[in-house]
Design a protein around this motif. Structure first.
Motif, short mmCIF file in Angstrom:
data_model
loop_
_atom_site.label_atom_id
_atom_site.label_comp_id
_atom_site.label_asym_id
_atom_site.label_seq_id
_atom_site.Cartn_x
_atom_site.Cartn_y
_atom_site.Cartn_z
N THR A 49 -35.79 -39.30 -6.32
CA THR A 49 -34.35 -39.57 -6.42
C THR A 49 -33.66 -38.70 -7.46
O THR A 49 -32.44 -38.68 -7.52
N GLY A 50 -34.42 -37.98 -8.25
CA GLY A 50 -33.82 -37.11 -9.25
C GLY A 50 -33.50 -37.81 -10.55
O GLY A 50 -32.86 -37.23 -11.43
N THR A 51 -33.92 -39.05 -10.70
CA THR A 51 -33.69 -39.77 -11.95
C THR A 51 -34.44 -39.10 -13.09
O THR A 51 -33.93 -38.99 -14.20
N HIS A 53 -35.99 -35.53 -14.10
CA HIS A 53 -35.93 -34.13 -13.71
C HIS A 53 -37.23 -33.43 -14.09
O HIS A 53 -37.63 -33.41 -15.25
#
Length: 84
Positions: A49-51, A53
């Motif tokens: 989800t890109g929470t 990086h």
């Protein structure tokens, strides 16, 4: 002449077996591995989800041991609680 003999026991008079409650002891190994799998899924979801990086594979050094630390901690806690 009388014959004294015991009549055969009726079904209703027989002792009933103890009822099972459905509870059983927790297998700590299953608990730990299930929690480790769950934490791996959470780590994967955070990355997808890109929470969190991630630039390089080396950025995973702090995330990949996390499931084993959580699982080990819960396993130790469950083992300690079982003994008391």
């Amino acid at each position: 002449m009388t014959h004294d003999y015991a009549s055969p026991p009726r079904f209703e008079d027989q002792a009933q077996p103890p009822r099972r409650t459905g509870r059983h002891p927790v297998n700590i190994g299953h608990l730990v591995m299930g929690l480790v799998f769950l934490v791996f899924v959470v780590v994967w979801a955070l990355i997808v989800t890109g929470t969190v990086h991630i630039d390089t594979v080396e950025d995973l050094r702090w995330l990949l041991p996390l499931p084993w630390i959580v699982g080990g901690s819960i396993g130790l806690l469950a083992a300690l609680l079982r003994k008391s």
